[in-house]
Design a protein around this motif. Structure first.
Motif, PDB file in Angstrom:
ATOM      1  N   LEU A   1       6.969  75.753  67.168  1.00  0.00           N
ATOM      2  CA  LEU A   1       8.288  76.355  67.390  1.00  0.00           C
ATOM      3  C   LEU A   1       9.089  76.579  66.112  1.00  0.00           C
ATOM      4  O   LEU A   1       9.618  77.681  65.910  1.00  0.00           O
ATOM      5  CB  LEU A   1       9.083  75.511  68.389  1.00  0.00           C
ATOM      6  CG  LEU A   1      10.485  76.026  68.733  1.00  0.00           C
ATOM      7  CD1 LEU A   1      10.409  77.422  69.358  1.00  0.00           C
ATOM      8  CD2 LEU A   1      11.212  75.069  69.664  1.00  0.00           C
ATOM      9  N   PRO A   2       9.233  75.593  65.217  1.00  0.00           N
ATOM     10  CA  PRO A   2      10.044  75.840  64.008  1.00  0.00           C
ATOM     11  C   PRO A   2       9.550  77.023  63.178  1.00  0.00           C
ATOM     12  O   PRO A   2      10.357  77.851  62.728  1.00  0.00           O
ATOM     13  CB  PRO A   2       9.929  74.520  63.231  1.00  0.00           C
ATOM     14  CG  PRO A   2       9.663  73.491  64.283  1.00  0.00           C
ATOM     15  CD  PRO A   2       8.779  74.187  65.278  1.00  0.00           C
ATOM     16  N   ASP A   3       8.244  77.131  62.983  1.00  0.00           N
ATOM     17  CA  ASP A   3       7.715  78.238  62.188  1.00  0.00           C
ATOM     18  C   ASP A   3       7.892  79.574  62.901  1.00  0.00           C
ATOM     19  O   ASP A   3       8.156  80.606  62.264  1.00  0.00           O
ATOM     20  CB  ASP A   3       6.240  78.004  61.867  1.00  0.00           C
ATOM     21  CG  ASP A   3       6.040  76.911  60.820  1.00  0.00           C
ATOM     22  OD1 ASP A   3       7.012  76.586  60.105  1.00  0.00           O
ATOM     23  OD2 ASP A   3       4.920  76.376  60.737  1.00  0.00           O
ATOM     24  N   LEU A   4       7.744  79.565  64.228  1.00  0.00           N
ATOM     25  CA  LEU A   4       7.938  80.807  64.977  1.00  0.00           C
ATOM     26  C   LEU A   4       9.388  81.275  64.870  1.00  0.00           C
ATOM     27  O   LEU A   4       9.653  82.462  64.605  1.00  0.00           O
ATOM     28  CB  LEU A   4       7.565  80.605  66.440  1.00  0.00           C
ATOM     29  CG  LEU A   4       7.837  81.798  67.371  1.00  0.00           C
ATOM     30  CD1 LEU A   4       7.077  83.039  66.910  1.00  0.00           C
ATOM     31  CD2 LEU A   4       7.481  81.473  68.817  1.00  0.00           C
ATOM     32  N   LEU A   5      10.341  80.363  65.045  1.00  0.00           N
ATOM     33  CA  LEU A   5      11.754  80.737  64.923  1.00  0.00           C
ATOM     34  C   LEU A   5      12.066  81.234  63.521  1.00  0.00           C
ATOM     35  O   LEU A   5      12.793  82.227  63.350  1.00  0.00           O
ATOM     36  CB  LEU A   5      12.649  79.549  65.279  1.00  0.00           C
ATOM     37  CG  LEU A   5      12.621  79.093  66.743  1.00  0.00           C
ATOM     38  CD1 LEU A   5      13.510  77.863  66.935  1.00  0.00           C
ATOM     39  CD2 LEU A   5      13.057  80.208  67.677  1.00  0.00           C
ATOM     40  N   ALA A   6      11.508  80.558  62.513  1.00  0.00           N
ATOM     41  CA  ALA A   6      11.731  81.000  61.133  1.00  0.00           C
ATOM     42  C   ALA A   6      11.204  82.414  60.926  1.00  0.00           C
ATOM     43  O   ALA A   6      11.849  83.248  60.268  1.00  0.00           O
ATOM     44  CB  ALA A   6      11.057  80.026  60.165  1.00  0.00           C
ATOM     45  N   GLY A   7      10.049  82.715  61.514  1.00  0.00           N
ATOM     46  CA  GLY A   7       9.479  84.050  61.388  1.00  0.00           C
ATOM     47  C   GLY A   7      10.322  85.109  62.072  1.00  0.00           C
ATOM     48  O   GLY A   7      10.514  86.208  61.535  1.00  0.00           O
ATOM     49  N   LEU A   8      10.843  84.797  63.249  1.00  0.00           N
ATOM     50  CA  LEU A   8      11.674  85.759  63.982  1.00  0.00           C
ATOM     51  C   LEU A   8      12.955  86.071  63.209  1.00  0.00           C
ATOM     52  O   LEU A   8      13.395  87.227  63.162  1.00  0.00           O
ATOM     53  CB  LEU A   8      12.010  85.224  65.374  1.00  0.00           C
ATOM     54  CG  LEU A   8      10.832  85.007  66.329  1.00  0.00           C
ATOM     55  CD1 LEU A   8      11.324  84.472  67.666  1.00  0.00           C
ATOM     56  CD2 LEU A   8      10.058  86.303  66.534  1.00  0.00           C
ATOM     57  N   LEU A   9      13.565  85.034  62.635  1.00  0.00           N
ATOM     58  CA  LEU A   9      14.792  85.251  61.865  1.00  0.00           C
ATOM     59  C   LEU A   9      14.510  86.037  60.592  1.00  0.00           C
ATOM     60  O   LEU A   9      15.312  86.893  60.192  1.00  0.00           O
ATOM     61  CB  LEU A   9      15.437  83.906  61.530  1.00  0.00           C
ATOM     62  CG  LEU A   9      15.901  83.073  62.726  1.00  0.00           C
ATOM     63  CD1 LEU A   9      16.426  81.719  62.265  1.00  0.00           C
ATOM     64  CD2 LEU A   9      16.967  83.805  63.527  1.00  0.00           C
ATOM     65  N   ALA A  10      13.367  85.778  59.966  1.00  0.00           N
ATOM     66  CA  ALA A  10      13.004  86.511  58.747  1.00  0.00           C
ATOM     67  C   ALA A  10      12.741  87.979  59.060  1.00  0.00           C
ATOM     68  O   ALA A  10      13.159  88.869  58.313  1.00  0.00           O
ATOM     69  CB  ALA A  10      11.779  85.860  58.105  1.00  0.00           C
ATOM     70  N   GLU A  11      12.034  88.238  60.168  1.00  0.00           N
ATOM     71  CA  GLU A  11      11.766  89.630  60.556  1.00  0.00           C
ATOM     72  C   GLU A  11      13.062  90.380  60.834  1.00  0.00           C
ATOM     73  O   GLU A  11      13.174  91.575  60.558  1.00  0.00           O
ATOM     74  CB  GLU A  11      10.889  89.645  61.806  1.00  0.00           C
ATOM     75  CG  GLU A  11       9.452  89.198  61.575  1.00  0.00           C
ATOM     76  CD  GLU A  11       8.661  89.151  62.859  1.00  0.00           C
ATOM     77  OE1 GLU A  11       9.194  89.594  63.911  1.00  0.00           O
ATOM     78  OE2 GLU A  11       7.510  88.676  62.839  1.00  0.00           O
TER      79      GLU A  11
END
Length: 220
Positions: free
Chosen positions: A68-78
């Motif tokens: 979850l943390p890495d997925l959320l970080a990726g969504l915010l970066a995108e």
């Protein structure tokens, strides 16, 4: 006949079929409708939720708790979000790997300040498979209603399977009607008289829903 008498007459006619034995209205009216439509396994219910969310143009993601943390970080970066609004009860570890600056929900913040925030990340109270709806109730991991309505990008985390139900009646059994409930079916959208669809008028233009399996890091 006065306007008052006319209104009272209509009320009496509308109540004519209510049992006269003094039972409360909730008991006098039959509640024998279906609580859900068809029989589904837990996996099928979650799949139906994902399908209906996507049908409403929400972006659906699935992950395990540790991801979850890495997925959320990726969504915010995108999204290119420099700031992310986080309700006070959101587990800090959820955004631990995100580069965006975490902004707390402050009562003093104006709508203009909230509009400048790139994204908001929240949990939810319950998600309804048959309607593709997520419900927020203002709990600590969801925050004030306004933080899910003003920012243009909302990421909502749904715990699977414990927060997923099949139907609206099942969802209502879990919800407290005294809380500030926000029912969300896809990103904000409306149509004018010519049926031209416009998104982002009454809420976020982009809704992303993360279906996370297992207990997310940091607990509830």
């Amino acid at each position: 006949m006065s306007s008052r008498d006319r209104v009272l007459g209509r009320v009496r006619r509308a109540l004519a079929d209510v049992a006269p034995d003094g039972r409360p209205y909730a008991e006098a009216v039959p509640r024998d409708y279906l609580r859900e439509h068809g029989e589904r396994t837990v996996e099928q219910t979650v799949d139906l939720l994902a399908e209906n969310l996507a049908d409403y143009r929400a972006l659906v993601h699935r992950c395990a708790a540790a991801e979850l943390p890495d997925l959320l970080a990726g969504l915010l970066a995108e999204r290119g979000s420099a700031e992310v609004l986080a309700p006070p009860g959101l587990p800090p570890v959820w955004l631990a790997t995100a580069d965006a600056v975490r902004v707390p929900d402050r009562a003093a913040d104006t709508a203009y300040r909230l509009d400048r925030v790139g994204s908001v990340v929240t949990g939810c109270a319950v998600a309804i498979a048959e309607t593709g709806t997520i419900v927020l109730d203002g709990s600590a991991d969801q925050g004030r209603r306004r933080i899910s309505l003003v920012p243009d990008h909302h990421v909502c985390v749904v715990r699977v399977p414990e927060q997923v139900v099949s139907s609206v009646p099942q969802a209502l059994e879990r919800l407290d009607p005294a809380r500030p409930l926000t029912w969300i079916s896809g990103p904000s959208a409306t149509s004018d008289i010519e049926l031209d669809r416009v998104e982002g008028v009454h809420g976020p233009r982009t809704l992303e829903v993360v279906l996370v399996t297992g207990e997310p890091a940091g607990g509830r």
